[in-house]
Design an enzyme around this catalytic site. Structure first.
Site, PDB file in Angstrom:
ATOM      1  N   ASP A  70       5.217  -1.629  -0.658  1.00 18.99           N
ATOM      2  CA  ASP A  70       4.931  -2.749  -1.552  1.00 18.99           C
ATOM      3  C   ASP A  70       5.908  -2.809  -2.729  1.00 18.99           C
ATOM      4  OD1 ASP A  70       3.462  -5.008  -2.350  1.00 18.99           O
ATOM      5  OD2 ASP A  70       1.553  -4.050  -1.909  1.00 18.99           O
ATOM      6  N   ARG A 116       8.416  -9.088   3.966  1.00 19.39           N
ATOM      7  CA  ARG A 116       7.572 -10.197   3.548  1.00 19.39           C
ATOM      8  C   ARG A 116       8.423 -11.281   2.904  1.00 19.39           C
ATOM      9  NH1 ARG A 116       2.380  -9.025   1.892  1.00 19.39           N
ATOM     10  NH2 ARG A 116       2.514 -10.900   0.634  1.00 19.39           N
ATOM     11  N   LYS A 169       4.020   0.387   5.365  1.00 19.26           N
ATOM     12  CA  LYS A 169       4.093  -0.824   4.542  1.00 19.26           C
ATOM     13  C   LYS A 169       4.465  -0.394   3.133  1.00 19.26           C
ATOM     14  CE  LYS A 169       1.259  -4.458   2.459  1.00 19.26           C
ATOM     15  NZ  LYS A 169      -0.101  -5.074   2.380  1.00 19.26           N
ATOM     16  N   ASP A 185       1.081 -12.830  -1.369  1.00 16.67           N
ATOM     17  CA  ASP A 185      -0.004 -12.552  -0.427  1.00 16.67           C
ATOM     18  C   ASP A 185      -0.678 -13.829   0.059  1.00 16.67           C
ATOM     19  OD1 ASP A 185       0.544  -9.930  -0.880  1.00 16.67           O
ATOM     20  OD2 ASP A 185      -1.376  -9.432  -1.814  1.00 16.67           O
ATOM     21  N   ASP A 195      -4.016   0.464   4.252  1.00 18.27           N
ATOM     22  CA  ASP A 195      -3.322  -0.088   3.093  1.00 18.27           C
ATOM     23  C   ASP A 195      -3.561   0.801   1.860  1.00 18.27           C
ATOM     24  OD1 ASP A 195      -2.461  -2.342   1.052  1.00 18.27           O
ATOM     25  OD2 ASP A 195      -1.998  -3.154   3.030  1.00 18.27           O
ATOM     26  N   ASP A 196      -3.685   0.229   0.702  1.00 18.98           N
ATOM     27  CA  ASP A 196      -3.740   0.934  -0.583  1.00 18.98           C
ATOM     28  C   ASP A 196      -5.040   1.745  -0.733  1.00 18.98           C
ATOM     29  OD1 ASP A 196      -2.993   1.668  -3.160  1.00 18.98           O
ATOM     30  OD2 ASP A 196      -2.564  -0.383  -3.798  1.00 18.98           O
TER      31      ASP A 196
END
Length: 499
Positions: A150, A206, A148, A210, A73-74
């Site tokens: 965002d 999504r 992914k 979250d 992820d990030d």
């Protein structure tokens, strides 16, 4: 508000016109399975973490029940160079990202990465907005298999379906132009009607803010402009959404997922410790039945035996990976049940078609007490025709419990404590007859009527009848219904049987 709604609906119809059934990149024909670091580790990432996790996916037997992706992820980037190319943080990844990717691929796994459709990522790293082509080339050079993408720091390029679609389509085109097959996972938190256009450009999208490690606790950070979380005008800043909130959010459009394009309910919380074992069973079962991607969110170095025996249940994973690729939908909701101290309490019945004429049935008790729940064939097959007009309502059904064959905790403990390789896992599991997709795919196993995927027969439902089950507080009973005569009535279908 009404004028805005009219404009948005017109734009959505325009975007949908002439599009294919799903994004046309040939990937994610069943929901992706894997691991992502964010829920448990946030920015605490490194090459060592990824490689250790990949090794554990293999040695714990998770790869051999279908978990393929190791997703970073990030917090991996370190600005841009003089040519505008994104730089990798060499303190965290000293050999570069291509080296990490190569070693993950050596395990037989796939590698995923993260960016944001903004000038910064959510953790204020380097975003990809206006750098889509350069970053897509970097991801291809890193041999990335999954992205992914965002929604933070969008420079105001949001607020309508058309504007947000364009922002995400730019990266979709850039990824396609690299020539490398990369699963494209949108993460715009369900904003701007993504359920109506995500399928045109992405493999998943999504549908909420979250998730956090709570079954039903409400939180203002997962707030809405209206009391109904399923409203398309629901605004979510992107954090602290409970399992129940996400289920209520998706319920009216749960059927939008399809082969190649899936609705993402966010990564799994199983193993983080904020829910009970029963709540985690419900969480996992519903994410699988709704055909969400299943990305483990726990730190595998701290995984408990109980968590492993939830994540590796092949009978539930076979629901996720079912060849028909049709999500379950909610057929009943009852809010007239005992509430908790937050005023939360309800029950659901979810039902959906499976390959071979079977049906998945989930009775969810989110009330504040144990309850006897009743599921009528009339409701279970309402999607095929109301008031028992569906042929399935007039048939007898065998009821198979999909949690009856859950792995013994002692076996799971041995895997976690003693297995350091795929060979170790095979030795430990040899005597348990545990399912292995590397030997027999879920599709082939279902065709062969493999009992490890079908669950344990526990009851019958007579034609036009009902199933009565005692369901504990905050858990779900999960069943596969099989036609007693072996062949079910013909189903009403909107799409071809692709797989």
């Amino acid at each position: 508000m009404w004028k805005t709604a009219q404009s948005s609906i017109f734009i959505l119809l325009s975007l949908a016109a002439g599009t294919s059934r799903a994004v046309n990149n040939g990937l994610a024909r069943t929901p992706p399975l894997g691991w992502n670091n964010w829920n448990s580790l946030g920015c605490d990432v490194s090459a060592d973490l990824l490689l250790d996790t990949a090794s554990r996916l293999v040695s714990f037997g998770l790869m051999d029940v279908g978990y393929q992706y190791t997703v970073l992820d990030d917090c991996w980037s370190d600005g841009r160079d003089e040519n505008g190319r994104i730089k990798v943080d060499l303190k965290r990844f000293p050999d570069g990202m291509a080296a990490v990717s190569a070693r993950i691929h050596d395990h037989g796994l796939l590698f995923g990465m993260y960016s944001s459709a903004g000038h910064m990522t959510c953790a204020r790293g380097e975003g990809s907005l206006d750098h889509e082509a350069e970053d897509a080339r970097s991801f291809a050079e890193f041999s990335v298999d999954y992205l992914k993408y965002d929604n933070c720091y969008s420079k105001g390029r949001a607020g309508s379906a058309q504007t947000t679609f364009a922002r995400y389509e730019t990266m979709a085109q850039a990824l396609n132009e690299t020539g490398r097959p990369i699963v494209y996972s949108l993460c715009n938190w369900g904003e701007d009607f993504v359920m109506s256009w995500g399928v045109s450009i992405a493999n998943s999208w999504r549908i909420s803010g979250d998730i956090y490690d709570s079954f039903s606790r409400p939180d203002d950070r997962c707030s809405c402009t209206e009391n109904d979380p399923s409203s398309p005008w629901c605004v979510s800043p992107g954090a602290h959404c409970s399992v129940l909130t996400i289920l209520n959010k998706i319920a009216p459009y749960a059927d939008r997922g399809q082969p190649g394009g899936w609705q993402d309910l966010d990564a799994l919380e199983i193993g983080l410790g904020g829910m009970t074992d029963e709540e985690y069973i419900a969480h996992f079962s519903l994410w699988a039945a709704l055909k969400s991607p299943l990305l483990i969110g726990a730190d595998l170095r701290k995984l408990s035996p109980e968590a492993l025996t939830i994540l590796n249940n092949p009978a539930i994973l076979a629901i996720s990976q079912d060849p028909l690729g049709v999500p379950a939908t909610r057929v009943e909701r009852n809010t007239s049940v005992p509430k908790d101290r937050y005023g939360i309490g309800e029950t659901h019945i979810w039902s959906g078609p499976l390959a071979g004429g079977d049906q998945v049935l989930i009775l969810l008790n989110a009330a504040n007490t144990d309850l006897e729940m009743v599921a009528y064939l009339e409701d279970i097959f309402a999607g095929q025709g109301p008031s028992c007009s569906a042929p399935q309502c007039n048939e007898d059904w065998l009821v198979h419990d999909l949690w009856a064959q859950r792995m013994d905790n002692n076996v799971a403990s041995e895997l976690l404590q003693k297995s350091t390789s795929r060979e170790d896992a095979a030795r430990i599991l040899k005597g348990t007859n545990h399912y292995n997709v590397s030997s027999l795919s879920y599709k082939k196993g279902l065709e062969k009527l493999d009992k490890r995927l079908l669950g344990t027969e526990v009851d019958e439902i007579a034609a036009r009848g009902a199933l009565k089950v005692m369901v504990k507080r905050h858990t779900a009973k999960v069943f596969r219904l099989r036609p007693k005569l072996g062949v079910a009535g013909k189903r009403y279908s909107l799409f071809k049987d692709e797989l």
